[in-house]
Structures are given as C-alpha cells and as structure tokens.
Design a protein around this motif. Structure first.
Motif, short mmCIF file in Angstrom:
data_model
loop_
_atom_site.label_atom_id
_atom_site.label_comp_id
_atom_site.label_asym_id
_atom_site.label_seq_id
_atom_site.Cartn_x
_atom_site.Cartn_y
_atom_site.Cartn_z
N UNK A 239 0.73 -1.15 -0.17
CA UNK A 239 -0.05 0.05 -0.03
C UNK A 239 0.85 1.40 0.04
N UNK A 240 1.89 1.32 0.66
CA UNK A 240 2.86 2.55 0.90
C UNK A 240 3.51 2.65 -0.49
N UNK A 241 3.76 1.50 -1.17
CA UNK A 241 4.68 1.53 -2.40
C UNK A 241 3.56 2.38 -3.48
N UNK A 242 2.32 1.89 -3.31
CA UNK A 242 1.23 2.52 -4.52
C UNK A 242 0.92 4.03 -4.06
N UNK A 243 0.83 4.37 -2.66
CA UNK A 243 0.71 5.57 -2.25
C UNK A 243 2.02 6.27 -2.70
N UNK A 244 3.08 6.09 -2.56
CA UNK A 244 4.29 6.95 -3.12
C UNK A 244 4.29 7.15 -4.40
N UNK A 245 3.70 6.21 -5.33
CA UNK A 245 3.63 6.42 -6.67
C UNK A 245 2.59 7.63 -7.05
N UNK A 246 1.36 7.37 -6.08
CA UNK A 246 0.48 8.43 -6.35
C UNK A 246 1.02 9.92 -5.90
N UNK A 247 1.71 9.97 -4.73
CA UNK A 247 2.37 11.04 -4.51
C UNK A 247 3.39 11.87 -5.40
N UNK A 248 4.02 11.00 -6.10
CA UNK A 248 5.01 11.56 -7.18
C UNK A 248 4.14 12.10 -8.23
N UNK A 249 3.11 11.31 -8.88
CA UNK A 249 2.22 11.56 -9.82
C UNK A 249 1.33 12.77 -9.60
N UNK A 250 0.90 12.95 -8.43
CA UNK A 250 0.06 13.86 -7.75
C UNK A 250 1.03 15.39 -8.05
N UNK A 251 2.24 15.38 -7.53
CA UNK A 251 3.36 16.45 -7.40
C UNK A 251 3.45 16.83 -8.90
N UNK A 252 3.65 15.96 -9.76
CA UNK A 252 3.83 16.28 -11.31
C UNK A 252 2.63 16.72 -12.02
N UNK A 253 1.18 16.29 -11.33
CA UNK A 253 0.08 16.79 -12.10
C UNK A 253 0.02 18.35 -11.83
N UNK A 254 0.22 18.53 -10.61
CA UNK A 254 0.17 20.02 -10.09
C UNK A 254 1.13 20.88 -10.74
N UNK A 255 2.41 20.46 -10.93
CA UNK A 255 3.78 21.29 -11.56
C UNK A 255 3.03 21.24 -13.11
N UNK A 256 2.52 20.38 -13.79
CA UNK A 256 2.24 20.52 -15.22
C UNK A 256 1.21 21.34 -15.53
N UNK A 257 0.07 21.17 -14.54
CA UNK A 257 -0.89 22.35 -14.64
C UNK A 257 -0.57 23.65 -14.54
N UNK A 258 0.37 23.97 -13.53
CA UNK A 258 0.99 25.08 -13.46
C UNK A 258 1.71 25.64 -14.62
N UNK A 259 2.45 25.02 -15.43
CA UNK A 259 3.16 25.32 -16.38
C UNK A 259 2.28 25.43 -17.47
N UNK A 260 1.43 24.75 -17.75
CA UNK A 260 0.57 24.89 -19.20
C UNK A 260 -0.73 25.71 -18.45
#
Length: 291
Positions: A54-75
């Motif tokens: 579960x922690x492994x999945x959650x860490x993957x989600x956290x990384x992609x969540x951060x990328x999501x916010x970053x890309x939304x800000x850039x675009x």
C-alpha cells in the motif's frame, strides 16, 4: 481523446478492459508473493505485506500528484489547483479533474487479501472473491454508476488462476486454441453491443470474458515471467500518468492520432521512472523502520 473517426468510441471505452487486465496481473502476482509469508506469524506478516504494498502505491500516487500540479501550473490549467482543492484531492487520493478510484480500490484489494490470509491460509482467495462480489453487487443495487468498478472482479480471478496454474495442462493444443479464439470472439461481440446498449449486466459479462481469455492464454504464456510481472508492477503509474497527460494535451489544443501514440509512449516512460523512484523510496522507508 483526439478525433479518431470510427475508432473514437471503442478506444475511448476500452479503458475498463485494460484496467481489468491490470487487476488480473495484480492478483496473479499477489498470489505468489503472499504465499511466501511465514505462516507461523501469519497475522503480523500479512499486515506488513499489506503496508509494504500500500505504501508503495501511495508513494507512486504522491509523485504523480506532484507532477500533476506542476504540469497544470506550467500549462496554465486552473482546475483543481487551489490550496483547498489540492489538500482535498491529496487526502482523498484523487488527481485534479479525475475520479481516481483505481488507487483506492487497489489498496482495498490488498487489504481484503491480507485480511483473508489472516483468517485462513487455505481459503484466502475465496474470501477475497466473496468480498469482491458483495462489493460489486452492493454498488449495482444502489445504482452507483461507474464505468470501471466491475473490473475489480479480475483481481480475485487472478489469484484463482495463479493457484490453478496447470488448469489446461492436460488439454490438447487445438482444444485450448478453440477456447481462446471463442472467448476473444465472444468478448468482441459483447463489447461492441454494450457500447451502444450499455447496462451493468452487459458490462459485467464483458469483464468476465477478459479473465477467461487470460486464463486460457496461460496455456501459451507464463504470466509469472519477469516481463509480465514487471508490466503488472508499473501498470499503476502508467494508469495515473496517462490521465494527467491527456488533460494537458487536451488543454493545449492538440487533436490527432499521433497524440494518442505520444500519450502512450510518454506514459510508459514516465511510469517506469516513477515506479523506480517509488520502489526505491518504499525500500528505504521499511529499511529504516527495521533499523
């Protein structure tokens, strides 16, 4: 999705089928990993197994969540990026603009499997299957619409398949091939019909034929191979990152078939990188706990 002409509808609707394959591979792989646990400390080891996965999945989600916010800000995409929305989405494991049910259901599958293993080392698969069926039935009775939740039945079927790996070993090649082709053809017909006449029973029937195809295919393919195990491991990150990329490309105004190929390619590459980082972080977290 970009304008794909007559292929627009079937491609846009095939996500649940791909997710069903992911669930099947996840269940198949989990069957082998949970069988390795020390049965004398079954409850403790099952709980640790659940937290590691579960922690492994959650860490993957956290990384992609951060990328999501970053890309939304850039675009310059303003949806779901206010402070309140970010906190709410993070706590509910939801990507902005998307109902990210997959992470939550996958973790729920781990929880049910671990719970079932604590109760019975022999019957944990059937406990997982029973709970999954009850979950699907409740949602159907309550008329909770979702294009995807029926796909989760493939997780316990993957468990069952792994425990009956030689199911078709005694059959002749022609017999198995006939079953495989018949399953593929039947799925194709049901899939096409439910595109235009959608009902939960039809969707469920089409979902059930996916593991039938995969189980029959075990006669020819070793699903416990390193390649397929790896595909199962990175599927979670690929699923999440492709949602982000589709929204970014959509906002940018790109609309072509090449976009679809580009989305798949970038999703796979980024999915692999995010998976490696999440696995590394997960390993370090549990190593520090043991220390």
């Amino acid at each position: 999705l970009p304008d794909l002409g007559p292929l627009q509808m079937p491609i846009s609707q095939c996500g649940y089928a791909v997710t069903a394959v992911f669930f099947f591979l996840s269940g198949y792989g989990c069957s082998f990993s949970i069988k390795k646990l020390d049965s004398e400390k079954r409850a403790k080891n099952a709980l640790l197994w659940f937290f590691k996965h579960s922690v492994r999945l959650f860490l993957g989600f956290v990384i992609i969540f951060a990328l999501n916010i970053l890309l939304f800000e850039i675009f310059g995409i303003k949806e779901g990026v206010s402070f309140r929305e970010i906190i709410k989405n993070f706590l509910t494991m939801t990507l902005p603009t998307y109902v990210s049910w997959y992470p939550k259901i996958q973790i729920a599958c781990y929880a049910v499997l671990a719970f079932g293993y604590c109760i019975s080392k022999k019957n944990y698969t059937y406990i997982t299957l029973g709970v999954t069926i009850v979950y699907i039935v409740i949602l159907a009775v309550l008329n909770v619409y979702s294009m995807w939740y029926t796909s989760v039945i493939c997780f316990p079927i993957g468990l069952l398949c792994a425990q009956n790996i030689n199911l078709f070993a005694q059959l002749k090649n022609k017999t198995v091939l006939s079953l495989l082709l018949l399953s593929i053809a039947t799925f194709g017909v049901i899939f096409t019909v439910q595109l235009y006449m959608f009902t939960i029973p039809l969707r469920m029937l089409s979902v059930l034929f996916i593991p039938v195809i995969l189980v029959t295919a075990t006669y020819y393919i070793e699903f416990n191979s390193k390649l397929l195990s790896y595909i199962g491991n990175i599927s979670f990150e690929i699923y999440l990152i492709h949602l982000v990329l589709i929204r970014v490309f959509e906002h940018s105004g790109y609309d072509s078939g090449i976009l679809l190929i580009l989305t798949v390619f970038i999703s796979v590459v980024m999915g692999i990188l995010v998976n490696k980082l999440a696995v590394f972080m997960n390993k370090k977290i549990f190593e520090s706990i043991k220390a």
